[in-house]
Design an enzyme around this catalytic site. Structure first.
Site, PDB file in Angstrom:
ATOM      1  N   GLY A  14     -23.353 -23.909  -5.278  1.00 54.36           N
ATOM      2  CA  GLY A  14     -22.394 -24.759  -3.795  1.00 54.36           C
ATOM      3  C   GLY A  14     -23.794 -23.864  -2.561  1.00 54.36           C
ATOM      4  O   GLY A  14     -25.178 -24.317  -2.684  1.00 54.36           O
ATOM      5  N   LYS A  40     -22.577 -26.018 -13.081  1.00 51.66           N
ATOM      6  CA  LYS A  40     -21.558 -26.991 -13.930  1.00 51.66           C
ATOM      7  C   LYS A  40     -22.212 -28.194 -14.124  1.00 51.66           C
ATOM      8  O   LYS A  40     -21.714 -28.546 -15.643  1.00 51.66           O
ATOM      9  CB  LYS A  40     -20.374 -26.700 -13.689  1.00 51.66           C
ATOM     10  N   GLU A 171      -7.408 -29.553   8.260  1.00 52.61           N
ATOM     11  CA  GLU A 171      -8.185 -30.852   8.071  1.00 52.61           C
ATOM     12  C   GLU A 171      -7.173 -31.764   7.252  1.00 52.61           C
ATOM     13  O   GLU A 171      -7.215 -32.401   7.498  1.00 52.61           O
ATOM     14  CB  GLU A 171      -9.598 -30.212   7.875  1.00 52.61           C
ATOM     15  N   ASP A 299     -18.140 -18.335  -1.078  1.00 53.99           N
ATOM     16  CA  ASP A 299     -17.402 -17.738  -0.943  1.00 53.99           C
ATOM     17  C   ASP A 299     -16.658 -16.556  -2.063  1.00 53.99           C
ATOM     18  O   ASP A 299     -15.323 -15.539  -1.671  1.00 53.99           O
ATOM     19  CB  ASP A 299     -16.039 -18.752  -1.935  1.00 53.99           C
TER      20      ASP A 299
END
Lengths: 403, 403
Positions: A14, A40, A171, A299
């Site tokens: 990410g 992945k 959003e 995160d």
């Protein structure tokens, strides 16, 4: 006898993982360390664009970047596999198809939905991966198509509920406000039959944002047909409805998308790292408490703002800045020197509200709205593309086209 | 005192209805008759292209033609409404929102699926209207999307079964053979996980076609991954499977599309016209038996080929030719002369098999294959567009673009 060089394993490609890998390549010469990146998929995706994929306003492939296009795979050992378990005792990561040994581990495995114990949350869609975001788009279209072919269709099929009015929720609602009129045209359905409802437990949308920006967003969304309901708790999620408030009002809907909370990938908790509200409260050097060799970013991490004592929100901007500190600190651990503490440099935050609408603040609180904000949003997106892939990438994938 | 002029009411704006209306406009001067055309939508659609909409190989709007673009609505009273009942006793047609009186009635209300008493047929999709065809496309994509997001997805979700290997079934299977590889790419699913199965009760596909053409079609479809099973009776349809054969084999599938049989719109039977295998066995002048003033055309009609004693298949080509005879005969009934009998002029039949594949026969049995047949198919399509809308229409909607 073979001398071994330090093995750095980065889990997840990410924002945090991909930028850490890029920074590590800059920090080290090829012979100094062995870098392995595990993901992945063979692609990285722009999580910050997924709400647009979910609404159907951009194509999936716009949000995808092939890892081999942005990472030098002659220097980085890229392993496409799924992380099953992290074993800190023997410093190993179990993948579905192999096992990796590490000397330094960087965990950037992203989020999963935090359900806060709301029953029935398995019926909720989430804007989480490329596949899950596309599922939302396909599901919404499917409801429109069913509406046109069922014998006695209910308008409820066309109702879309967005749970949560934080950054992502707002959003996404903004994109829906743009998308729904197009879908209505495509499927010959009058616009007034379709409801977009945004539900938030807090007394305001966008908690933490400046009041002027909140008002602007609220007015923009309401004007374009989004029904915003604040101070409304979701009590239960059913297959075709949600239950809200103390009087258990039922709101029927064909689509329910939950944006109300994220927590660290479950792999992190299963590895034994202590969790604070679902994330790991890392030290200022971004390491898991009690571990010198495990960095947790993005995160998965709970990073406290020393000034306010509150955690930073989990944004792409923070993940990218964390990558710098993480790569520097790994080099320091190997070659000596002083470890860096993470300090957030807020370059501004801009929320897209769909179409040509946006708002946000840049340069220490300077507020911007509308087209100006929209352009700034594209500049921010393109800046990241530039960092990750250079100028050619901005032209290929970028949103703001100078010519 | 007012003199009344004959009122001609045309029900349905399919191939039969739209061409009859155009021919009536040619046959009569404006003051001679009052022409009313009734249709559920304000558009006509190319039923012969719907298998492409259903497979997702062409966009819905390619198959749609606005009625006001092809019919002079200053001379024709166009009523967008749904036919509820035909009352021949008092010569009235009840619509959802009004009632029409007629002196001459033309029924071109199209087909609905013939289920032959197979239980569970409500789970079957049909290539019947624009909306229903798009539903098939959306449903197939939905299965692919679900496959990518469910915890433990079964490959059965990706199986598509086409029931019936007549003209529509074969054309649809051919389009799927082209579409599935694109969907696999779009959703990152290996092609071998997706099955396309075409099931036919008769011992051969395309019953009534020449053996060479059958072999060509069979080879073309099989080579591109369609599993053709002839002499296989469908016994039952379930939500996620079908049961076939005497040993009740169960074949699981995410999508089941029935192309195996059509019958007249139920309005026709409800009006009291006698049905032969679900259609009205009209007289050679195309009138309902026992009625001088009611013409039944297209898929609602059972027209016997005098030479073979068998009925003609329900094709667009026949519907269009019937329109000529119908319009002529209405003029004759009003102004006198000899009524015409319908004689089918077979201009050839070409089946599209997806992509650049096609086959058929033209000019009294001359067989054509591959690209030559594909071009001829486009010529046939464009010829109709020319008839219905003139040369500008061919450029706007046509498939074969000379430049």
């Amino acid at each position: 006898m073979t001398t071994t060089i330090p093995r750095i394993v980065v889990l997840g490609a990410g924002y945090a993982g991909i930028m850490t890998t890029k920074r590590l390549l800059q920090q080290f010469a090829p012979e100094e360390v062995e870098i392995t990146l595990v993901n992945k998929h063979n692609y990285h995706y722009q999580t910050t664009w997924l709400h647009e994929v979910a609404a159907g306003t951009i194509d999936v492939n716009r949000s995808r970047i092939m890892i081999s296009d942005v990472i030098n795979t002659r220097r980085v050992n890229f392993v496409q596999d799924i992380v099953k378990k992290i074993n800190t005792d023997n410093k190993q990561v179990e993948l579905e198809n192999s096992t990796l040994d590490y000397d330094y581990l960087v965990i950037g495995l992203g989020f999963e939905k935090a359900t806060f114990g709301i029953p029935g949350m398995e019926h909720a869609f989430t804007i989480q991966t490329v596949d899950k975001s596309r599922m939302i788009r396909d599901h919404i279209e499917y409801q429109f198509s069913r509406y046109k072919t069922e014998e006695n269709p209910s308008d409820d099929m066309l109702t879309i509920i967005v749970g949560g009015a934080g950054f992502t929720g707002i959003e996404f609602a903004g994109e829906l406000a743009e998308r729904v009129p197009l879908l209505c045209k495509k499927y010959d359905i009058p616009r007034h039959r379709v409801k977009i409802i945004n539900i938030e437990a807090a007394p305001t949308i966008l908690p933490g944002f400046d009041l002027d920006l909140i008002e602007y967003a609220k007015e923009s969304l309401t004007r374009r047909g989004v029904d915003i309901r604040t101070s409304t708790m979701i009590k239960e999620v059913k297959k075709d409805a949600i239950i809200v408030g103390d009087d258990k009002e039922e709101i029927k809907a064909g689509t329910f998308v939950w944006t109300g909370g994220v927590q660290a990938n479950r792999i992190v908790g299963e590895a034994g790292f202590e969790l604070t509200k679902g994330r790991v409260n890392v030290d200022p050097m971004l390491r898991a408490p009690g571990y010198d060799d495990v960095f947790i970013l993005g995160d998965c991490a709970w990073v406290t703002n020393k000034e306010t004592g509150k955690p930073y929100p989990a944004t792409a901007q923070i993940a990218i800045q964390e990558a710098d500190v993480c790569a520097h600190n790994i080099r320091t651990l190997i070659f000596g020197g002083t470890l860096q503490e993470f300090v957030y440099d807020n370059k501004g935050t801009v929320a897209s509200l769909g179409g040509s609408e946006a708002m946000g603040s840049i340069f220490e609180g300077h507020k911007i709205y509308g087209m100006q904000a929209k352009i700034m949003k594209h500049v921010i997106d393109d800046r990241y593309l530039f960092m990750v892939g250079g100028p050619a990438f901005v032209l290929k994938k970028g949103k703001f086209r100078p010519f």
